[in-house]
Write an enzyme that holds these catalytic residues in place. Structure first.
Site, PDB file in Angstrom:
ATOM      1  N   ASN A  43      27.516 -98.648 -88.746  1.00 31.61           N
ATOM      2  CA  ASN A  43      27.830 -97.242 -88.477  1.00 31.61           C
ATOM      3  C   ASN A  43      29.330 -96.960 -88.588  1.00 31.61           C
ATOM      4  O   ASN A  43      29.779 -95.868 -88.223  1.00 31.61           O
ATOM      5  CB  ASN A  43      27.354 -96.849 -87.080  1.00 31.61           C
ATOM      6  CG  ASN A  43      25.842 -96.849 -86.962  1.00 31.61           C
ATOM      7  OD1 ASN A  43      25.129 -96.665 -87.942  1.00 31.61           O
ATOM      8  ND2 ASN A  43      25.351 -97.058 -85.751  1.00 31.61           N
ATOM      9  N   HIS A 131      16.708 -88.249 -81.985  1.00 32.91           N
ATOM     10  CA  HIS A 131      16.951 -89.626 -81.549  1.00 32.91           C
ATOM     11  C   HIS A 131      16.263 -89.929 -80.220  1.00 32.91           C
ATOM     12  O   HIS A 131      16.025 -89.042 -79.391  1.00 32.91           O
ATOM     13  CB  HIS A 131      18.459 -89.845 -81.417  1.00 32.91           C
ATOM     14  CG  HIS A 131      18.848 -91.265 -81.206  1.00 32.91           C
ATOM     15  ND1 HIS A 131      19.096 -91.791 -79.961  1.00 32.91           N
ATOM     16  CD2 HIS A 131      19.030 -92.283 -82.097  1.00 32.91           C
ATOM     17  CE1 HIS A 131      19.427 -93.064 -80.074  1.00 32.91           C
ATOM     18  NE2 HIS A 131      19.393 -93.387 -81.352  1.00 32.91           N
ATOM     19  N   GLU A 175      19.304 -82.958 -84.250  1.00 32.29           N
ATOM     20  CA  GLU A 175      20.443 -83.685 -84.816  1.00 32.29           C
ATOM     21  C   GLU A 175      20.931 -82.891 -86.013  1.00 32.29           C
ATOM     22  O   GLU A 175      20.185 -82.092 -86.597  1.00 32.29           O
ATOM     23  CB  GLU A 175      20.020 -85.091 -85.257  1.00 32.29           C
ATOM     24  CG  GLU A 175      19.600 -86.006 -84.125  1.00 32.29           C
ATOM     25  CD  GLU A 175      19.197 -87.390 -84.613  1.00 32.29           C
ATOM     26  OE1 GLU A 175      19.970 -88.019 -85.363  1.00 32.29           O
ATOM     27  OE2 GLU A 175      18.097 -87.847 -84.238  1.00 32.29           O
ATOM     28  N   SER A 179      19.281 -89.789 -88.041  1.00 27.34           N
ATOM     29  CA  SER A 179      19.743 -91.171 -88.114  1.00 27.34           C
ATOM     30  C   SER A 179      18.815 -92.110 -88.858  1.00 27.34           C
ATOM     31  O   SER A 179      19.255 -93.164 -89.318  1.00 27.34           O
ATOM     32  CB  SER A 179      19.975 -91.719 -86.702  1.00 27.34           C
ATOM     33  OG  SER A 179      18.780 -91.670 -85.941  1.00 27.34           O
ATOM     34  N   ASP A 205      23.266 -82.601 -81.962  1.00 29.35           N
ATOM     35  CA  ASP A 205      23.842 -83.943 -81.885  1.00 29.35           C
ATOM     36  C   ASP A 205      24.400 -84.307 -83.263  1.00 29.35           C
ATOM     37  O   ASP A 205      23.647 -84.467 -84.227  1.00 29.35           O
ATOM     38  CB  ASP A 205      22.753 -84.933 -81.462  1.00 29.35           C
ATOM     39  CG  ASP A 205      23.284 -86.348 -81.265  1.00 29.35           C
ATOM     40  OD1 ASP A 205      24.364 -86.661 -81.810  1.00 29.35           O
ATOM     41  OD2 ASP A 205      22.625 -87.143 -80.589  1.00 29.35           O
ATOM     42  N   HIS A 208      26.046 -88.923 -86.168  1.00 29.05           N
ATOM     43  CA  HIS A 208      26.207 -89.615 -87.448  1.00 29.05           C
ATOM     44  C   HIS A 208      26.987 -88.802 -88.479  1.00 29.05           C
ATOM     45  O   HIS A 208      27.173 -89.266 -89.611  1.00 29.05           O
ATOM     46  CB  HIS A 208      24.833 -89.987 -88.007  1.00 29.05           C
ATOM     47  CG  HIS A 208      24.138 -91.031 -87.197  1.00 29.05           C
ATOM     48  ND1 HIS A 208      24.278 -92.386 -87.442  1.00 29.05           N
ATOM     49  CD2 HIS A 208      23.325 -90.921 -86.124  1.00 29.05           C
ATOM     50  CE1 HIS A 208      23.566 -93.061 -86.556  1.00 29.05           C
ATOM     51  NE2 HIS A 208      22.985 -92.209 -85.745  1.00 29.05           N
ATOM     52  N   LYS A 239      30.960 -94.650 -83.919  1.00 27.87           N
ATOM     53  CA  LYS A 239      30.493 -94.781 -85.302  1.00 27.87           C
ATOM     54  C   LYS A 239      31.694 -94.586 -86.240  1.00 27.87           C
ATOM     55  O   LYS A 239      32.498 -95.492 -86.406  1.00 27.87           O
ATOM     56  CB  LYS A 239      29.336 -93.816 -85.555  1.00 27.87           C
ATOM     57  CG  LYS A 239      28.107 -94.151 -84.694  1.00 27.87           C
ATOM     58  CD  LYS A 239      26.970 -93.204 -84.912  1.00 27.87           C
ATOM     59  CE  LYS A 239      25.713 -93.658 -84.191  1.00 27.87           C
ATOM     60  NZ  LYS A 239      25.852 -93.715 -82.706  1.00 27.87           N
TER      61      LYS A 239
END
Length: 391
Positions: A43, A131, A175, A179, A205, A208, A239
């Protein structure tokens, strides 16, 4: 104790048994079983974790030398050093929000925010593929909840129309960059939907996407032009930012409410001040890392096209990020492909249910900006179509 043993044996029989690996790292490489492998499961999206120039510059700074290596307390007791407030002020300014709040990890954030905000008069509408930490946060709350089909905004709109009058507050949870599938939410569409109602909040979120996307590295909300319109935007530092911890940007009201009601914040020892300073040091430089983001995007496009050509699937077709799923269907096929790539010098890992839906086992390929074009060429040269896709 026998039932624990039988449960583990059942996991092993289904190729789902997890183990903690011991993996020394050498820059962008992993050492596994004596072999040096190019790490395609990291990540560390901007390649900062092993950047010695940045590390030495930070370690030589007065800030690093002066700060303690442990907070030794919750922030609400004696762990509230000025560096925490400095980072929160920087985050709030960059993200065009009134306030920001730091957390020990993305998991802490996601299992704490929703239980703090949501009560029995709240409805949470969450994307089906959010997630595990968000799912846990939803379950820990007192709220009713429904999970709409992945990125199916027509279904979400119907749910809002049907349920809006029944609740004091509705929270849409998604998200920005998913992910496991590597695809993206349409954040402006979600902003449009929530603005139709005066009591709907949007929780995004960006774990990533922070660092890897946006002109200044703020994530997909920056790319899609809606940073200021998201009520609660969370991201992590572990990350692309090569540090530890997480954050949320929000209104001052929400920050004050979380400070008084969020259990993982109230009852956790704060992160070490020196770690917060390292995050602050990197985040200040994030706008100037455009070349790294551009290189990562170029690598991502090339690998996506190659995977879709040799291992085609609808999931891969929708993925347009540095997370590229090679979907093989069965657990056995995913494990076998990952092992073959490891034998060829590439550290790739299989992802299996229950992390993902049944019959969608895959090798999750995750790129970083310190991978070279030649290294990616070498990996693509190993591709051969699978003999059978069982998905």
């Amino acid at each position: 104790m026998e039932h624990f043993k039988h449960a583990l044996e059942a996991l092993k029989a289904r190729d789902r048994l997890r183990r903690l690996p011991d993996l020394p790292q050498q820059g962008r490489h992993i050492v596994s079983d004596g072999l040096k492998l190019l790490n395609l499961s990291s990540n560390d999206y901007l390649g900062l974790a092993h950047d010695e120039t940045l590390r030495h510059a930070f370690l030589a700074s007065d800030t690093c030398r002066e700060l303690p290596w442990s907070s030794s307390s919750s922030r609400l007791l004696t762990g509230g050093l000025p560096i925490y407030h400095e980072l929160e002020a920087l985050l709030a300014m960059r993200y065009q929000h009134e306030a920001a709040l730091l957390f020990n990890s993305g998991y802490h954030a996601n299992i704490g925010i929703l239980p703090a905000l949501a009560d029995k008069k709240t409805l949470i509408l969450a994307d089906k593929l959010v997630h595990a930490s968000l799912i846990d946060g939803i379950r820990l709350s007192d709220a009713d909840y429904l999970r709409y089909r992945h990125n199916d905004y027509a279904q979400l709109e119907r749910l809002l129309e049907q349920r809006a009058a029944d609740y004091r507050c509705i929270i849409i949870v998604t998200e920005s960059l998913f992910s496991m599938d590597g695809d993206m939410a349409d954040l402006p569409h979600l902003v449009h939907l929530k603005k139709r109602y005066g009591h709907v909040m949007l929780y995004v979120d960006e774990a990533h996407a922070v660092g890897a996307y946006g002109h200044t590295g703020l994530g997909l909300a920056e790319v899609q032009g809606c940073v200021a319109d998201i009520d609660i935007l969370t991201g992590t530092f572990g990350k692309a930012l090569a540090s530890v911890g997480a954050f949320a940007v929000c209104s001052s009201l929400i920050k004050d409410y979380l400070t008084n009601h969020m259990r993982p914040l109230i009852f956790s020892t704060a992160l070490p001040p020196v770690n917060i300073a390292w995050t602050h040091f990197l985040f200040r430089q994030l706008p100037g890392m455009g070349a790294r983001r551009e290189h990562l995007a170029k690598l991502s496009r090339r690998l996506h096209d190659a995977v879709q050509t040799h291992y085609p699937s609808p999931v891969t077709a929708a993925a347009h990020s540095h997370i590229i799923p090679c979907v093989l269907g069965s657990n056995e096929a995913a494990v076998k492909q990952a092992q073959e790539w490891q034998q060829q010098g590439y550290y790739c890992l299989p992802i299996r249910p229950p992390t993902i839906p049944p019959d969608s086992a895959r090798v999750r390929l995750s790129l970083t900006a310190d991978i070279s074009d030649d290294e990616l060429d070498g990996f693509i040269d190993t591709f051969t179509p699978p003999t059978h896709y069982s998905g």
